[in-house]
Design a protein around this motif. Structure first.
Motif, PDB file in Angstrom:
ATOM      1  N   THR A   1      40.203  52.696  37.254  1.00  0.00           N
ATOM      2  CA  THR A   1      41.465  52.486  37.483  1.00  0.00           C
ATOM      3  C   THR A   1      41.545  50.774  37.579  1.00  0.00           C
ATOM      4  O   THR A   1      40.557  50.270  38.167  1.00  0.00           O
ATOM      5  CB  THR A   1      41.989  52.775  38.905  1.00  0.00           C
ATOM      6  N   VAL A   2      42.473  50.223  37.386  1.00  0.00           N
ATOM      7  CA  VAL A   2      42.695  48.631  37.506  1.00  0.00           C
ATOM      8  C   VAL A   2      43.414  48.284  38.670  1.00  0.00           C
ATOM      9  O   VAL A   2      44.430  48.963  39.081  1.00  0.00           O
ATOM     10  CB  VAL A   2      43.329  48.035  36.241  1.00  0.00           C
TER      11      VAL A   2
ATOM     12  N   TYR B   1      53.769  53.717  41.110  1.00  0.00           N
ATOM     13  CA  TYR B   1      53.628  52.308  41.202  1.00  0.00           C
ATOM     14  C   TYR B   1      53.117  51.687  39.822  1.00  0.00           C
ATOM     15  O   TYR B   1      52.981  50.426  39.789  1.00  0.00           O
ATOM     16  CB  TYR B   1      53.129  51.665  42.295  1.00  0.00           C
ATOM     17  N   GLY B   2      53.153  52.501  38.976  1.00  0.00           N
ATOM     18  CA  GLY B   2      52.700  51.977  37.482  1.00  0.00           C
ATOM     19  C   GLY B   2      51.244  51.448  37.242  1.00  0.00           C
ATOM     20  O   GLY B   2      51.019  50.520  36.431  1.00  0.00           O
ATOM     21  N   THR B   3      50.422  52.012  38.314  1.00  0.00           N
ATOM     22  CA  THR B   3      48.922  51.422  38.072  1.00  0.00           C
ATOM     23  C   THR B   3      48.382  51.975  36.780  1.00  0.00           C
ATOM     24  O   THR B   3      48.701  52.777  36.154  1.00  0.00           O
ATOM     25  CB  THR B   3      47.906  51.831  39.147  1.00  0.00           C
ATOM     26  N   GLU B   4      47.315  51.320  36.272  1.00  0.00           N
ATOM     27  CA  GLU B   4      46.780  51.586  35.029  1.00  0.00           C
ATOM     28  C   GLU B   4      45.272  52.172  35.118  1.00  0.00           C
ATOM     29  O   GLU B   4      44.444  51.496  35.856  1.00  0.00           O
ATOM     30  CB  GLU B   4      46.880  50.133  34.130  1.00  0.00           C
ATOM     31  N   VAL B   5      44.949  53.036  33.890  1.00  0.00           N
ATOM     32  CA  VAL B   5      43.539  53.506  34.121  1.00  0.00           C
ATOM     33  C   VAL B   5      43.137  52.679  32.996  1.00  0.00           C
ATOM     34  O   VAL B   5      43.934  53.110  31.739  1.00  0.00           O
ATOM     35  CB  VAL B   5      43.492  54.699  34.133  1.00  0.00           C
TER      36      VAL B   5
ATOM     37  N   ASP C   1      41.665  43.008  34.903  1.00  0.00           N
ATOM     38  CA  ASP C   1      40.366  43.597  34.894  1.00  0.00           C
ATOM     39  C   ASP C   1      40.077  44.346  36.354  1.00  0.00           C
ATOM     40  O   ASP C   1      41.097  44.080  37.237  1.00  0.00           O
ATOM     41  CB  ASP C   1      39.315  42.898  34.489  1.00  0.00           C
ATOM     42  N   VAL C   2      38.956  45.022  36.624  1.00  0.00           N
ATOM     43  CA  VAL C   2      38.969  45.755  37.721  1.00  0.00           C
ATOM     44  C   VAL C   2      38.624  45.030  39.052  1.00  0.00           C
ATOM     45  O   VAL C   2      38.028  45.400  40.168  1.00  0.00           O
ATOM     46  CB  VAL C   2      37.720  46.798  37.531  1.00  0.00           C
ATOM     47  N   GLN C   3      38.528  43.680  38.854  1.00  0.00           N
ATOM     48  CA  GLN C   3      38.295  42.637  39.957  1.00  0.00           C
ATOM     49  C   GLN C   3      39.532  41.499  39.972  1.00  0.00           C
ATOM     50  O   GLN C   3      39.251  40.647  40.522  1.00  0.00           O
ATOM     51  CB  GLN C   3      36.823  42.088  40.020  1.00  0.00           C
ATOM     52  N   ASP C   4      40.531  41.779  39.692  1.00  0.00           N
ATOM     53  CA  ASP C   4      41.548  41.043  39.654  1.00  0.00           C
ATOM     54  C   ASP C   4      42.719  41.212  40.636  1.00  0.00           C
ATOM     55  O   ASP C   4      43.289  42.464  40.294  1.00  0.00           O
ATOM     56  CB  ASP C   4      42.123  40.636  38.167  1.00  0.00           C
TER      57      ASP C   4
ATOM     58  N   ILE D   1      35.203  45.432  30.084  1.00  0.00           N
ATOM     59  CA  ILE D   1      35.215  43.949  30.104  1.00  0.00           C
ATOM     60  C   ILE D   1      34.440  43.315  31.320  1.00  0.00           C
ATOM     61  O   ILE D   1      33.662  42.427  30.992  1.00  0.00           O
ATOM     62  CB  ILE D   1      36.572  43.602  29.718  1.00  0.00           C
ATOM     63  N   THR D   2      34.932  44.041  32.377  1.00  0.00           N
ATOM     64  CA  THR D   2      34.366  43.599  33.653  1.00  0.00           C
ATOM     65  C   THR D   2      32.866  43.852  33.797  1.00  0.00           C
ATOM     66  O   THR D   2      32.121  42.985  34.016  1.00  0.00           O
ATOM     67  CB  THR D   2      35.144  44.292  34.890  1.00  0.00           C
ATOM     68  N   MET D   3      32.414  45.038  33.462  1.00  0.00           N
ATOM     69  CA  MET D   3      31.085  45.576  33.622  1.00  0.00           C
ATOM     70  C   MET D   3      30.279  44.704  32.479  1.00  0.00           C
ATOM     71  O   MET D   3      28.950  44.886  32.743  1.00  0.00           O
ATOM     72  CB  MET D   3      31.203  46.954  33.630  1.00  0.00           C
ATOM     73  N   ASN D   4      30.791  44.274  31.503  1.00  0.00           N
ATOM     74  CA  ASN D   4      29.945  43.540  30.416  1.00  0.00           C
ATOM     75  C   ASN D   4      29.387  42.270  30.792  1.00  0.00           C
ATOM     76  O   ASN D   4      28.630  41.680  30.382  1.00  0.00           O
ATOM     77  CB  ASN D   4      30.446  43.624  29.116  1.00  0.00           C
ATOM     78  N   SER D   5      30.050  41.882  31.839  1.00  0.00           N
ATOM     79  CA  SER D   5      29.733  40.278  32.082  1.00  0.00           C
ATOM     80  C   SER D   5      28.077  40.412  32.923  1.00  0.00           C
ATOM     81  O   SER D   5      28.140  41.433  33.747  1.00  0.00           O
ATOM     82  CB  SER D   5      30.440  39.698  33.034  1.00  0.00           C
TER      83      SER D   5
END
Length: 182
Positions: free
Chosen positions: A147-148, A106-110, A168-171, A117-121
């Motif tokens: 994994t995104v 399905y073309g997912t991304e790691v 990002d990992v929460q999108d 980016i997500t964890m730095n907020s």
């Protein structure tokens, strides 16, 4: 990373057992008069993915006559079954894909970059810190962390009507876009 899937493409078929040993064959969903949401999430320790699963399962009663859902987690079956949170999701299928075979199709991304980016907020770090303080543990030998997420909304013929690859990992695919397609 495999090639991303696009609107109009036939979704890659799969026939796999979910964590409760039920056979989940995507082609069985064809021509049933419902849309299908196939969601690729991170793992059982991801607070964002767990929150998303919670949100989707609470929508199940409202959407069940128009939408079927299938969830993929990149954790071993034994890890998913140990999670009391994930036990409450049945009858919605949860498929363990620790080897990432269907994720790849399905073309997912790691992406370490998108994870960072997500964890730095500050807000996200606070959520993660709270979970660790409550005893949440990460066993890196049984989990993949970068994994995104990706969501695919399919029509009754298994054609992709919306593919959403997270930034990002929460999108995730927004609820209003799911509801608009129903």
């Amino acid at each position: 990373m495999s090639q991303r899937l696009e609107t109009g493409q036939l979704a890659p078929l799969f026939s796999l057992n979910d964590v409760y040993d039920r056979e989940i064959n995507l082609s069985d969903y064809k021509n049933k008069g419902k849309k299908i949401l196939v969601s690729f999430l991170r793992n059982v320790t991801c607070p964002f993915c767990n929150f998303r699963l919670h949100q989707l399962t609470t929508k199940n009663d409202e959407w069940k006559d128009r939408l079927e859902m299938i969830f993929f987690l990149e954790a071993k079956k034994s890890v998913i079954l140990r999670s009391s949170f994930h036990q409450g999701i049945s009858p919605i299928p949860i498929i363990s894909d620790f080897e990432r075979e269907t994720y790849e199709r399905y073309g997912t991304e790691v992406s370490t970059e998108k994870f960072n980016i997500t964890m730095n907020s500050k807000e996200q770090m606070a959520v993660c810190t709270e979970l660790v303080e409550k005893g949440f543990q990460i066993d890196s030998g049984e989990l993949i962390l970068h994994t995104v997420p990706a969501d695919f909304l399919l029509d009754e013929n298994l054609n992709i009507i919306k593919s959403h690859y997270g930034e990002d990992v929460q999108d995730y695919l927004p609820f209003h876009e799911i509801e608009a397609a129903l």
